[in-house]
Scaffold this motif. Structure first.
Motif, mmCIF file in Angstrom:
data_model
loop_
_atom_site.group_PDB
_atom_site.id
_atom_site.type_symbol
_atom_site.label_atom_id
_atom_site.label_comp_id
_atom_site.label_asym_id
_atom_site.label_seq_id
_atom_site.Cartn_x
_atom_site.Cartn_y
_atom_site.Cartn_z
ATOM 1 N N CYS A 117 43.323 30.226 25.493
ATOM 2 C CA CYS A 117 42.173 31.119 25.335
ATOM 3 C C CYS A 117 42.606 32.562 25.091
ATOM 4 C CB CYS A 117 41.282 31.048 26.573
ATOM 5 S SG CYS A 117 42.101 31.721 28.034
ATOM 6 N N CYS A 124 47.315 33.418 29.667
ATOM 7 C CA CYS A 124 46.818 32.083 30.003
ATOM 8 C C CYS A 124 47.376 31.075 28.999
ATOM 9 C CB CYS A 124 45.298 32.047 29.980
ATOM 10 S SG CYS A 124 44.655 30.387 30.302
ATOM 11 N N THR A 158 43.600 34.827 27.181
ATOM 12 C CA THR A 158 43.280 35.792 28.236
ATOM 13 C C THR A 158 44.552 36.238 28.971
ATOM 14 O OG1 THR A 158 41.298 34.496 28.573
ATOM 15 C CG2 THR A 158 41.743 36.204 30.199
ATOM 16 N N CYS A 215 38.732 30.213 30.588
ATOM 17 C CA CYS A 215 38.719 28.782 30.247
ATOM 18 C C CYS A 215 38.780 27.890 31.492
ATOM 19 C CB CYS A 215 39.845 28.442 29.284
ATOM 20 S SG CYS A 215 41.485 28.465 30.040
ATOM 21 N N CYS A 254 42.385 30.979 35.440
ATOM 22 C CA CYS A 254 41.828 31.692 34.303
ATOM 23 C C CYS A 254 40.305 31.786 34.413
ATOM 24 C CB CYS A 254 42.216 31.001 33.000
ATOM 25 S SG CYS A 254 41.540 31.831 31.561
HETATM 26 ZN ZN LIG Z 1 42.452 30.554 29.880
#
Ligand SMILES: [Zn+2]
Length: 379
Positions: free
Chosen positions: A335, A331, A337, A353, A350
């Motif tokens: 964040c 991401c 991820t 976030c 995502c």
């Molecule tokens: Zn994210």
């Protein structure tokens, strides 16, 4: 005639100068030069005729690279062309191309066939240091070691082009050379990440997309149609030979259109940005995936990357290549991820976030970050 000394800027911004010196060829070298003029002029007129015929019969304008690609065939059928240096022959076709550009830009009339009074120079477009000798001689490939009267100092290491000219009964060498090298631009504020996409040619970290143009797809379709027409013609017939010739011309033409487009995209990126980050191409690895192979080949990624790199180098801009792992999954919202998605999923969403963004734009932003990080670590 050209002034003996002058300064001008090439299209890409490099500063060049031209200096003119007298040449004193021997009788034998003079004969070779005149013979070279004759052969170059014959090629020029042939290439001009070819452009006119192909345009009349197909409505297609062939260009420099189309004709350059067929030079080896021309040389095979006309062995006397072994007497002429290959770059000099390429320059003949470049001159014709320039004549057409001038015509299309409405600077001159339609290119004319040349008689012997209108063709009195040859050009070595890629001169090398080895051409120049300390004791006042220049070594012209296929002509010989020719006496050159250098009436002022010049830097032989910077000479890029040698033009040999016969004018008013005298011989001259016009030397073109670069006088300034390009300083490296180290600014990182004006940076971009680019993702080499599948649906579009590329996506940038600024959210732009460069598409594969429709007209290119059209040209490719027309090429396929012509190929089918050819297969229906009788083997060994005159018509088939003619059609084969035309097909080759169209094929070259489409290949050049493809290259032209990549030149345009790469130029636009290099003009716009000072630092370009892109993936270290794993084209080889990706080619193994059969479904992807066709798109990758069509998009011409490798070629695009090469164009971007040399154009950037030419104007002192930087290219950073980054390892491509997870650039499309990670991401870009910061964040951290990993959002797994297969190729059919076009939007990165995502769950952590909440970022929602085109998948290729997401990848391009990650590529930019990674590039900047690599630079930071390199100091
Ligand atoms: Zn994210």
């Amino acid at each position: 005639m050209r002034p003996s000394k002058g300064t001008s800027k090439t299209k890409e911004g490099e500063i060049v100068s031209v200096v003119r010196f007298r040449l004193e060829p021997t009788k034998e070298q003079e004969q070779k030069l005149f013979r070279t003029f004759y052969l170059c002029r014959k090629l020029y007129n042939h290439a001009l005729e070819e452009r006119i015929i192909i345009y009349r019969e197909n409505g297609v304008s062939i260009r420099y690279t189309d004709q350059q690609n067929r030079l080896p065939v021309w040389k095979q059928s006309q062995p006397e062309y072994k007497e002429v240096h290959s770059q000099v022959l390429q320059n003949v076709l470049q001159r014709l191309d320039q004549a057409f550009i001038n015509f299309f830009e409405k600077r001159t009339r339609f290119p004319r066939f040349k008689n012997k009074f209108r063709y009195r120079s040859i050009t070595y477009p890629q001169a090398r240091l080895g051409y120049f000798h300390k004791d006042g001689y220049v070594s012209l490939p296929k002509i010989g070691l020719v006496r050159m009267i250098a009436h002022q100092p010049f830097d032989p290491t910077a000479v890029k082009i040698i033009n040999v000219k016969f004018h008013d009964g005298k011989w001259y060498a016009n030397l073109t050379y670069a006088t300034e090298s390009v300083p490296l631009i180290t600014n990182t504020n004006n940076a971009v990440g680019i993702d080499l996409g599948l649906l579009s040619l590329i996506a940038t970290s600024d959210g732009d997309f460069f598409a594969n143009p429709k007209w290119l797809q059209k040209s490719e379709k027309r090429l396929k149609r012509k190929q089918r027409q050819l297969s229906r013609k009788k083997k060994g017939s005159n018509n088939r030979e003619k059609a084969k010739h035309h097909l080759q011309a169209i094929h070259d033409h489409v290949a050049n259109q493809r290259k032209d487009h990549l030149h345009k995209v790469s130029r636009s990126l290099v003009n716009r940005y000072d630092l370009i980050c892109m993936e270290d191409l794993l084209v080889k690895g990706m080619m193994k995936n059969h479904r992807l192979a066709k798109s990758i080949a069509n998009a011409g990624w490798g070629r695009l990357a090469t164009y971007i790199e040399y154009k950037a180098k030419f104007v002192g801009k930087r290219v950073v290549k980054v390892p491509p792992h997870y650039t499309s999954q990670l991401c870009s919202g910061g964040c951290g991820t990993i959002v797994k998605k297969d190729l059919s999923v076009r939007i990165h969403k995502c769950p952590k976030c909440g970022l929602e963004i085109d998948r290729d734009t997401n990848a391009a932003i990650n590529i930019l970050r990674r590039g900047l990080e690599i630079l930071r670590q390199a100091g």
